[in-house]
Design an enzyme around this catalytic site. Structure first.
Site, PDB file in Angstrom:
ATOM      1  N   GLU A   1      -6.127 -11.114  -2.969  1.00  0.00           N
ATOM      2  CA  GLU A   1      -6.715 -11.216  -4.314  1.00  0.00           C
ATOM      3  C   GLU A   1      -5.740 -11.793  -5.325  1.00  0.00           C
ATOM      4  O   GLU A   1      -5.946 -11.685  -6.534  1.00  0.00           O
ATOM      5  CB  GLU A   1      -7.235  -9.839  -4.759  1.00  0.00           C
ATOM      6  N   GLN A   2      -4.656 -12.425  -4.833  1.00  0.00           N
ATOM      7  CA  GLN A   2      -3.618 -12.932  -5.745  1.00  0.00           C
ATOM      8  C   GLN A   2      -4.134 -14.029  -6.678  1.00  0.00           C
ATOM      9  O   GLN A   2      -3.666 -14.143  -7.819  1.00  0.00           O
ATOM     10  CB  GLN A   2      -2.411 -13.409  -4.931  1.00  0.00           C
TER      11      GLN A   2
ATOM     12  N   SER B   1       4.148  -6.445  -7.704  1.00  0.00           N
ATOM     13  CA  SER B   1       5.108  -7.313  -8.399  1.00  0.00           C
ATOM     14  C   SER B   1       4.645  -7.618  -9.819  1.00  0.00           C
ATOM     15  O   SER B   1       5.450  -7.651 -10.759  1.00  0.00           O
ATOM     16  CB  SER B   1       5.294  -8.630  -7.624  1.00  0.00           C
TER      17      SER B   1
ATOM     18  N   ASP C   1      -6.493   4.530   0.580  1.00  0.00           N
ATOM     19  CA  ASP C   1      -6.631   3.217  -0.057  1.00  0.00           C
ATOM     20  C   ASP C   1      -7.868   2.528   0.525  1.00  0.00           C
ATOM     21  O   ASP C   1      -8.595   3.113   1.340  1.00  0.00           O
ATOM     22  CB  ASP C   1      -5.351   2.385   0.069  1.00  0.00           C
TER      23      ASP C   1
ATOM     24  N   HIS D   1       0.833  -1.203   0.000  1.00  0.00           N
ATOM     25  CA  HIS D   1       0.000   0.000   0.000  1.00  0.00           C
ATOM     26  C   HIS D   1       0.871   1.258   0.000  1.00  0.00           C
ATOM     27  O   HIS D   1       0.525   2.264  -0.617  1.00  0.00           O
ATOM     28  CB  HIS D   1      -0.928   0.011   1.230  1.00  0.00           C
TER      29      HIS D   1
END
Length: 482
Positions: free
Chosen positions: A389-390, A370, A115, A18
């Site tokens: 949420e990957q 990433s 955020d 974040h």
């Protein structure tokens, strides 16, 4: 008398995932759009001050970075609570600190940007008559799921959570159960469920939503978010794709890793890293080591000690072989891979590594920072999602964008064996990788264009800038008339 420049306050929740996008957004507002920018950072502890961003810069720093005092949440939440629950409580406890800091400013800022964990702070923006924006440091698809979440009926929820059917998101790609968010898998934490629903509602009521994506990456989803037939009917705010916002390559400094890469052939090395929060089990760490060895390809692997429920976790600092191989890696591993592999403990300069000409693939946990870094450098991926949420990111990369391969089962659902790991590495680094490489190089070009003057993301942020300038003029006029 008001400031002559719009002043944006950004609030970054704990975690580098974040903090980094907030800083990069702040830098673009300051350097490209003439803002004064203050970034307030909420941190679990003071360790974030070790980031180079908090060190005195070699060049003038366009941002004012302020670390809010650490908050103690031990009396509010159990230490076993989910990371998301802890983040929500931490941000709530930091609200009085943020309010006091803004109140102490000579001139109230023009806008507050938070955020998704900071949406409760939007009430402070209203208090001080500031514009209020939410910055989604993930995909537009994740935003779509988030704003749709409060409106999912019980039947659709039951079909997804219990019967494991896909969840329909209006106008967007459906969310398969295998790729779903952690909160759908946890049947017990209803507090987390209600907190996520609240965030979905609060996001929709902001003056605007900034997303770390770009128009050509997610055109269908971005259209659905604006279209009244789909998610536009619940979204009151405009959506501004402003990405990809990623860390710039740092000052070139000599290191063993970069020296090793300098002597490797072009696009011959796969970089393996699971981010600052990603860990594997003892068994999976061993299988990954064997898989990299079996693949016969060059690699750099950032290794963190595995985390398991077993007693062996106490012995991770001992070695079991003459060549220094740690106990959680196969015996003699260092000797066997010495000429074509490099194992780096805990941390490596990822931005610089992914930009290096020798890198041909990225074995990644699919955190969005990433993932963006991989795309802007034109590097195809092995997708190995671990949490949050990957899974959604991995699905988008492998099936929609076709710039990644991923295992047959989710990494958190069981141990993926060495043969499959070796096969995935070969697919990315050999012939199959050429197709993926062509596609990701096209995304690289598209990403660069989006950020250039006149590009879609540049123009998006210009529209936000115009709104803030209008707000500043109104405040100035009111001040003169008072």
């Amino acid at each position: 008398m008001q400031n002559t420049n719009p002043h944006a306050v950004l609030l970054a929740s704990p975690g580098m995932g974040h903090f980094i996008p907030a800083v990069e957004l702040g830098k673009r507002l300051a350097t490209h759009h003439g803002f004064d920018v203050t970034v307030f950072v909420v941190a679990a502890d003071a360790s974030i001050t070790e980031s180079p961003l908090f060190k005195p810069p070699r060049t003038p720093n366009p941002l004012n970075l302020v670390l809010l005092p650490p908050v103690d949440i031990s009396t509010h939440v159990d230490s076993t609570a989910s990371v998301v629950t802890q983040l929500v409580i931490m941000m709530r406890e930091a609200l009085p600190l943020l309010r006091a800091a803004i109140s102490a400013m000579k001139y109230h800022p023009t806008t507050l940007i938070v955020d998704m964990f900071g949406t409760e702070a939007l009430a402070i923006a209203e208090e001080f008559d500031m514009l209020k924006y939410v910055f989604i440091t993930s995909t537009a698809w994740f935003l779509a799921v988030t704003v749709h979440f409060p409106y999912i009926d019980e039947e659709a929820e039951h079909q997804h959570r219990v019967m494991k059917m896909p969840l329909d998101i209006p106008g967007c790609r459906s969310l398969r159960y295998e790729d779903t968010l952690d909160l759908f898998l946890d049947q017990t934490d209803r507090n987390l469920f209600s907190a996520f629903a609240r965030v979905g509602m609060e996001i929709s009521n902001a003056d605007g939503i900034l997303v770390n994506t770009w128009q050509d990456l997610e055109p269908l989803t971005l259209r659905a978010l604006e279209n009244e037939k789909f998610l536009g009917q619940v979204m009151k705010a405009s959506v501004y794709p402003v990405g990809p916002l990623v860390r710039p390559i740092g000052q070139s400094s000599k290191s063993e890793v970069m020296d090793w890469l300098d002597v490797q052939p072009t696009e011959s090395v796969i970089y393996v890293s699971f981010g600052s929060g990603g860990t594997l089990s003892v068994k999976q760490t061993s299988e990954l080591a064997w898989g990299l060895e079996l693949s016969q390809h060059r690699f750099i692997w950032v290794v963190r000690p595995p985390v398991d429920g077993d007693a062996s976790a106490n012995f991770f600092n001992v070695t079991n072989s003459h060549d220094g191989t740690p106990s959680y890696l196969p015996n003699g591993f260092y000797t066997r891979i010495r000429n074509r592999g490099m194992v780096v403990p805990m941390w490596a300069p990822q931005t610089e590594i992914l930009a290096h000409k020798s890198i041909g693939g990225f074995f990644s946990h699919c955190g969005w920072n990433s993932t963006l870094e991989s795309m802007v450098n034109g590097v195809p991926m092995v997708a190995w999602p671990l949490y949050a949420e990957q899974q959604m990111n991995a699905a988008m990369l492998a099936e929609e964008l076709e710039v990644a391969v991923r295992p047959k089962i989710q990494p958190n659902a069981g141990v993926i064996e060495r043969e499959e790991i070796a096969g995935m590495v070969r697919r990315v680094m050999e012939l199959k990788g050429n197709e993926m490489r062509d596609k990701v190089k096209e995304l690289q070009r598209s990403a660069n264009q989006a950020l250039m003057q006149g590009g879609s993301s540049y123009n998006s942020l210009s529209r936000v800038s115009k709104e803030c300038e209008l707000k500043l003029h109104r405040l100035s006029a009111m001040a003169l008339g008072a």
